[in-house]
Design an enzyme around this catalytic site. Structure first.
Site, short mmCIF file in Angstrom:
data_model
loop_
_atom_site.label_atom_id
_atom_site.label_comp_id
_atom_site.label_asym_id
_atom_site.label_seq_id
_atom_site.Cartn_x
_atom_site.Cartn_y
_atom_site.Cartn_z
N HIS A 75 99.82 -22.20 82.93
CA HIS A 75 100.29 -21.09 82.09
C HIS A 75 99.30 -20.72 80.99
CE1 HIS A 75 104.48 -22.82 83.05
NE2 HIS A 75 104.33 -21.71 83.73
N HIS A 125 108.28 -17.50 76.93
CA HIS A 125 107.59 -18.19 78.03
C HIS A 125 106.20 -18.64 77.56
CE1 HIS A 125 105.72 -18.95 81.91
NE2 HIS A 125 106.94 -19.03 82.40
N GLU A 127 103.39 -18.86 78.98
CA GLU A 127 102.27 -17.98 79.37
C GLU A 127 102.12 -16.84 78.37
OE1 GLU A 127 102.26 -16.36 83.47
OE2 GLU A 127 101.53 -14.51 82.55
N THR A 163 102.44 -12.58 84.45
CA THR A 163 102.08 -12.66 85.88
C THR A 163 103.28 -12.69 86.83
OG1 THR A 163 101.97 -15.05 85.66
CG2 THR A 163 99.88 -13.86 85.53
N CYS A 191 100.51 -11.40 89.25
CA CYS A 191 99.55 -12.06 90.14
C CYS A 191 99.91 -11.83 91.61
CB CYS A 191 99.44 -13.53 89.82
SG CYS A 191 100.69 -14.52 90.61
N SER A 219 112.31 -21.74 85.78
CA SER A 219 111.07 -21.14 86.29
C SER A 219 111.20 -19.62 86.33
CB SER A 219 110.79 -21.71 87.69
OG SER A 219 110.04 -20.79 88.44
N SER A 220 110.28 -18.95 85.61
CA SER A 220 110.36 -17.49 85.50
C SER A 220 110.22 -16.81 86.86
CB SER A 220 109.26 -17.02 84.56
OG SER A 220 109.08 -15.65 84.65
N ASN A 221 109.23 -17.24 87.65
CA ASN A 221 109.01 -16.54 88.93
C ASN A 221 110.18 -16.78 89.89
OD1 ASN A 221 107.94 -18.48 91.26
ND2 ASN A 221 107.19 -19.28 89.32
#
Ligand code: SF4
Length: 280
Positions: A75, A125, A127, A163, A191, A219-221
């Protein structure tokens, strides 16, 4: 029950790289001293526990270490962290993902050129906190549409995006932001791994009766994959971390179940879940 795994799911290249670097460090760690990671290496509880068993200790800030080595996770971190590490003569094992590194460079560059920076993403977050630290923490962070009212009119605006955000969210918010400056430069910094996983999850959700999304609850994604699947399967999308979380009784009524997994989900967890689903 037929089980179909999404074409693109599980560990992304950034997480794979961070994991390989950490395992290399574990294997070369002759003295069996603690290996320190600044924050949990990835947003997956099971993997973090496994790493802890192998001697990887999570620390919250550099103040806690007088000397030695520290891993910077995929991150990334604010620029200031590198300065602190340098002043303490720490050995930095940097696993910042190249996709994140690119955003850090963009915001630093455009902040220096006098642009206001907007990061579309979650302000909590790591990142996003890290990216903001490359433009003196001066960025406006916009998570949802209603946050746009934080904005004031500026001359020049540079927009980047976390991302792991969804592409549609980026397009919608960045279009509205165009009204806030005379000159706007936008970088779609979502990404490739995220784009591929979201595309695969969407097309699989359209073909199946129910979707299982595997990944850390923080988890964000993974959360983005859940919301994409819910758009298509609002009543039959299930977010699980491990095979123990599968709602077996509810799943028994479906003929075809799709499976996808966030970028920080290891293969062994995916395999265990697919095996359990196949046994229903
Ligand atoms: S999700 Fe994308 S940005 Fe994040 S670590 Fe993986 S490849 Fe890098």
């Amino acid at each position: 029950m037929e089980v179909i795994l999404a074409d693109n799911s599980g560990f992304c290249f950034g997480v794979e790289k961070a994991m390989n670097t950490t395992f290399k460090e574990i294997n070369s760690n002759q003295d069996k001293k603690n290996i320190l990671s600044l924050g949990p290496l990835i947003h997956n509880k099971q993997v973090v526990e496994e790493l802890e068993d192998k001697g990887v200790k999570v620390i919250d800030n550099l103040e806690e270490i007088p000397n030695g080595s520290v891993i910077i996770r995929s991150h990334g971190v604010p620029e200031k962290i590198y300065e602190v590490a340098k002043s303490k003569k720490l050995n930095v094992i940097d696993t910042t993902c190249p996709f994140v590194r690119r955003i850090q460079k963009i915001v630093k560059d455009y902040h220096t050129k006098g642009y206001e920076i907007v990061i579309i993403g979650n302000p909590k977050h790591p990142e996003v906190i890290g990216i903001n630290g490359w433009c003196d923490n001066k960025a406006t962070v916009i998570k949802e549409e209603e946050d746009i009212n934080k904005m004031h009119r500026v001359d020049k605006l540079c927009i980047v995006v976390q991302t792991t955000m969804s592409v549609s969210h980026f397009i919608k918010i960045s279009q509205e932001l165009e009204n806030y400056a005379d000159e706007v430069i936008k970088f779609n910094t979502i990404c490739l791994a995220t784009k591929e996983r979201q595309k695969s999850a969407r097309s699989l959700a359209e073909k199946v009766d129910a979707m299982i999304v595997i990944g850390g609850y923080h988890s964000s994604n993974t959360q983005k994959l859940v919301s994409i699947c819910k758009e298509i399967k609002p009543n039959s999308t299930y977010h699980v971390e491990t095979k123990e979380n599968l709602p077996i009784e509810l799943l028994k009524c479906y003929n075809i179940v799709g499976v996808t997994a966030g970028a920080s989900t290891p293969k062994w967890i995916i395999n265990e879940i697919v095996k359990k689903l196949n046994s229903i």
